[in-house]
Write a protein that holds these residues in place. Structure first.
Motif, PDB file in Angstrom:
ATOM      1  N   SER A  47      66.826  56.942  81.411  1.00 39.20           N
ATOM      2  CA  SER A  47      67.297  57.994  80.505  1.00 39.20           C
ATOM      3  C   SER A  47      67.444  57.439  79.093  1.00 39.20           C
ATOM      4  N   PRO A  48      67.031  58.196  78.060  1.00 38.13           N
ATOM      5  CA  PRO A  48      67.199  57.730  76.680  1.00 38.13           C
ATOM      6  C   PRO A  48      68.674  57.492  76.363  1.00 38.13           C
ATOM      7  N   GLN A  49      68.933  56.397  75.675  1.00 42.13           N
ATOM      8  CA  GLN A  49      70.311  56.073  75.319  1.00 42.13           C
ATOM      9  C   GLN A  49      70.752  56.761  74.033  1.00 42.13           C
ATOM     10  N   PHE A  50      69.808  57.385  73.344  1.00 44.41           N
ATOM     11  CA  PHE A  50      70.152  58.217  72.188  1.00 44.41           C
ATOM     12  C   PHE A  50      69.051  59.256  72.026  1.00 44.41           C
ATOM     13  N   GLY A  51      69.400  60.389  71.487  1.00 46.01           N
ATOM     14  CA  GLY A  51      68.407  61.421  71.207  1.00 46.01           C
ATOM     15  C   GLY A  51      67.707  61.913  72.467  1.00 46.01           C
ATOM     16  N   ASP A  52      66.452  62.306  72.283  1.00 46.55           N
ATOM     17  CA  ASP A  52      65.628  62.771  73.398  1.00 46.55           C
ATOM     18  C   ASP A  52      64.184  62.346  73.135  1.00 46.55           C
ATOM     19  N   ARG A  53      63.255  62.878  73.922  1.00 44.52           N
ATOM     20  CA  ARG A  53      61.855  62.464  73.795  1.00 44.52           C
ATOM     21  C   ARG A  53      60.980  63.550  73.180  1.00 44.52           C
ATOM     22  N   LYS A  54      61.596  64.472  72.494  1.00 45.63           N
ATOM     23  CA  LYS A  54      60.842  65.608  71.971  1.00 45.63           C
ATOM     24  C   LYS A  54      59.973  65.258  70.780  1.00 45.63           C
ATOM     25  N   THR A  55      60.168  64.075  70.178  1.00 46.43           N
ATOM     26  CA  THR A  55      59.300  63.694  69.061  1.00 46.43           C
ATOM     27  C   THR A  55      57.959  63.143  69.534  1.00 46.43           C
ATOM     28  N   TYR A  56      57.827  62.868  70.832  1.00 47.81           N
ATOM     29  CA  TYR A  56      56.529  62.388  71.324  1.00 47.81           C
ATOM     30  C   TYR A  56      56.028  63.119  72.570  1.00 47.81           C
ATOM     31  N   GLN A  57      56.906  63.653  73.411  1.00 48.12           N
ATOM     32  CA  GLN A  57      56.431  64.507  74.491  1.00 48.12           C
ATOM     33  C   GLN A  57      56.262  65.935  73.971  1.00 48.12           C
ATOM     34  N   MET A  58      55.425  66.721  74.647  1.00 49.90           N
ATOM     35  CA  MET A  58      55.013  68.020  74.116  1.00 49.90           C
ATOM     36  C   MET A  58      56.091  69.086  74.240  1.00 49.90           C
ATOM     37  N   ASP A  59      56.085  69.998  73.286  1.00 43.75           N
ATOM     38  CA  ASP A  59      56.957  71.171  73.322  1.00 43.75           C
ATOM     39  C   ASP A  59      56.552  72.055  74.499  1.00 43.75           C
ATOM     40  N   THR A  60      57.539  72.521  75.255  1.00 42.12           N
ATOM     41  CA  THR A  60      57.261  73.258  76.486  1.00 42.12           C
ATOM     42  C   THR A  60      56.585  74.607  76.248  1.00 42.12           C
ATOM     43  N   GLY A  61      56.618  75.109  75.023  1.00 42.24           N
ATOM     44  CA  GLY A  61      55.994  76.402  74.746  1.00 42.24           C
ATOM     45  C   GLY A  61      54.553  76.320  74.290  1.00 42.24           C
ATOM     46  N   ASN A  62      54.009  75.100  74.162  1.00 49.57           N
ATOM     47  CA  ASN A  62      52.683  74.948  73.570  1.00 49.57           C
ATOM     48  C   ASN A  62      51.569  74.893  74.615  1.00 49.57           C
ATOM     49  N   ARG A  63      50.550  75.720  74.390  1.00 48.76           N
ATOM     50  CA  ARG A  63      49.377  75.774  75.258  1.00 48.76           C
ATOM     51  C   ARG A  63      48.163  75.154  74.589  1.00 48.76           C
ATOM     52  N   ARG A  64      47.856  75.594  73.376  1.00 49.14           N
ATOM     53  CA  ARG A  64      46.658  75.088  72.686  1.00 49.14           C
ATOM     54  C   ARG A  64      46.745  73.591  72.428  1.00 49.14           C
ATOM     55  N   GLU A  65      47.954  73.125  72.155  1.00 49.08           N
ATOM     56  CA  GLU A  65      48.137  71.695  71.904  1.00 49.08           C
ATOM     57  C   GLU A  65      47.726  70.854  73.110  1.00 49.08           C
ATOM     58  N   SER A  66      47.935  71.387  74.316  1.00 44.72           N
ATOM     59  CA  SER A  66      47.568  70.629  75.516  1.00 44.72           C
ATOM     60  C   SER A  66      46.074  70.357  75.553  1.00 44.72           C
ATOM     61  N   LEU A  67      45.278  71.343  75.158  1.00 42.80           N
ATOM     62  CA  LEU A  67      43.823  71.170  75.157  1.00 42.80           C
ATOM     63  C   LEU A  67      43.403  70.149  74.108  1.00 42.80           C
ATOM     64  N   ARG A  68      44.089  70.146  72.987  1.00 43.48           N
ATOM     65  CA  ARG A  68      43.779  69.153  71.951  1.00 43.48           C
ATOM     66  C   ARG A  68      44.113  67.745  72.426  1.00 43.48           C
ATOM     67  N   GLU A  69      45.259  67.605  73.101  1.00 46.47           N
ATOM     68  CA  GLU A  69      45.649  66.284  73.597  1.00 46.47           C
ATOM     69  C   GLU A  69      44.624  65.755  74.605  1.00 46.47           C
ATOM     70  N   VAL A  70      44.171  66.602  75.499  1.00 49.03           N
ATOM     71  CA  VAL A  70      43.176  66.180  76.484  1.00 49.03           C
ATOM     72  C   VAL A  70      41.876  65.772  75.799  1.00 49.03           C
ATOM     73  N   ALA A  71      41.427  66.593  74.850  1.00 50.30           N
ATOM     74  CA  ALA A  71      40.177  66.293  74.141  1.00 50.30           C
ATOM     75  C   ALA A  71      40.263  64.947  73.428  1.00 50.30           C
ATOM     76  N   LEU A  72      41.389  64.677  72.791  1.00 49.78           N
ATOM     77  CA  LEU A  72      41.558  63.408  72.078  1.00 49.78           C
ATOM     78  C   LEU A  72      41.523  62.229  73.046  1.00 49.78           C
ATOM     79  N   ASP A  73      42.192  62.348  74.188  1.00 53.99           N
ATOM     80  CA  ASP A  73      42.225  61.236  75.139  1.00 53.99           C
ATOM     81  C   ASP A  73      40.847  60.968  75.741  1.00 53.99           C
ATOM     82  N   ILE A  74      40.123  62.011  76.035  1.00 56.42           N
ATOM     83  CA  ILE A  74      38.769  61.812  76.558  1.00 56.42           C
ATOM     84  C   ILE A  74      37.898  61.134  75.509  1.00 56.42           C
TER      85      ILE A  74
END
Length: 324
Positions: free
Chosen positions: A210-237
């Motif tokens: 567990s993070p000892q301060f803050g959270d992981r929202k600055t690097y893990q994805m926002d739960t409401g985002n769909r299009r961003e997921s496709l961009r992340e996959v494309a970049l990793d491939i």
């Protein structure tokens, strides 16, 4: 550098060919997570994950024999370090807990597909997935550390490395380091779409991450985002990922389907700790049939398009398939 496209990474031996084969839910689709700890003769049930255990390295032989007997062809190893520091240095130590576990598994069962989680969170005293400076997670300084972790896992004998940190550019850096050190044959399974989810709670308790301060929202994805997921996959491939992962699974079945429809690489989905624990607790309370819920949820993940399912239910599902 220009990356060499290497489809052969997914043809190296029978187990990996089986798990990327398009099919219905069967044992070859399942990857079983294992938590490994320092010590001897330790098999300690994880209170947040009923039926899952912290295992010391000397207890792995019995575990992998059971897994193999059930027809499960792959595991994902998560290590719990003895000590933590700001840099998460045990994560890439030659004799770190994951490195010990990989060697032990390969000694007893060379044909078992061994995947390793590449991240810093459970090794760093701050609980975040990257290097910290003045309270900020430093993306680029983290990349070399992640690459060193992946390299140490490959040197220990891991068949697949799986970065789960969500730092930008980590797949490219890991691929460069692996290739430079003659591990061009090792595939990368990237956690390309990892949401900042509330479903990770039991895992964080099990791994002490567990993070000892803050959270992981600055690097893990926002739960409401769909299009961003496709961009992340494309970049990793583009950077060299051979397989990609969506995490969590059940709350993001729509994302699994979109990724499956758009990209021509094997797709994993992680039925995470919170999803598993909810089913277990509902069954223990007499509110639902555990076996039926297990089968239904895993089937839904497969139906959404997942080729590989990482699940704590892997052994129970394999037994159910066998008994059918």
């Amino acid at each position: 550098m220009d990356l060499i496209q290497r489809p052969r990474r997914l043809r190296g031996f029978e187990a990996i060919r089986n798990i990327v084969r398009e099919t219905t839910v069967n044992t070859s689709d399942l990857i079983y997570p294992i938590f490994v700890v320092h010590g001897e003769k330790i098999k300690r049930e994880i209170s947040a994950l009923p039926g899952q255990y912290h295992l010391s390295v000397d207890m792995l032989a019995e575990e992998i024999e059971e897994i193999s007997a059930l027809g499960i062809q792959g595991i994902m190893i998560f290590g719990i370090p003895k000590t933590k520091d700001e840099a998460g240095s045990e994560a890439y130590h030659t004799n770190g807990i994951v490195q010990q576990a990989v060697k032990e598994v390969k000694k007893h069962r060379p044909s078992l597909l061994v995947m390793t989680d590449v991240c810093l969170c459970q090794y760093a005293d701050h609980g975040h997935c990257g290097i910290i400076q003045n309270g900020r997670i430093l993306n680029d300084r983290t990349l070399d550390v992640l690459a060193n972790i992946a390299l140490s896992h490959a040197e220990a004998g891991a068949d697949v490395v799986a970065p789960s940190d969500m730092m930008d550019g980590r797949v490219k850096r890991i691929r460069e380091v692996l290739d430079h050190n003659d591990f061009e044959h090792i595939p990368i399974l990237s956690y390309s779409v990892k949401y900042a989810s509330a479903f990770y709670g039991p895992f964080r308790s099990a791994a002490g991450s567990s993070p000892q301060f803050g959270d992981r929202k600055t690097y893990q994805m926002d739960t409401g985002n769909r299009r961003e997921s496709l961009r992340e996959v494309a970049l990793d491939i583009e950077e060299g990922a051979d397989m990609v992962m969506v995490k969590p699974a059940l709350a993001y079945l729509d994302i699994i389907r979109e990724v499956k429809d758009k990209f021509q690489v094997p797709l994993g989905a992680y039925q995470v700790s919170g999803e598993y624990a909810m089913i277990k607790q509902a069954a223990q309370a007499g509110l639902a049939d555990e076996t039926q819920m297990m089968v239904e949820t895993l089937t839904s993940i497969k139906r959404a398009g997942a080729d590989i399912i990482l699940t704590y239910f892997a052994k129970e599902m394999a037994k159910w398939i066998r008994d059918q």
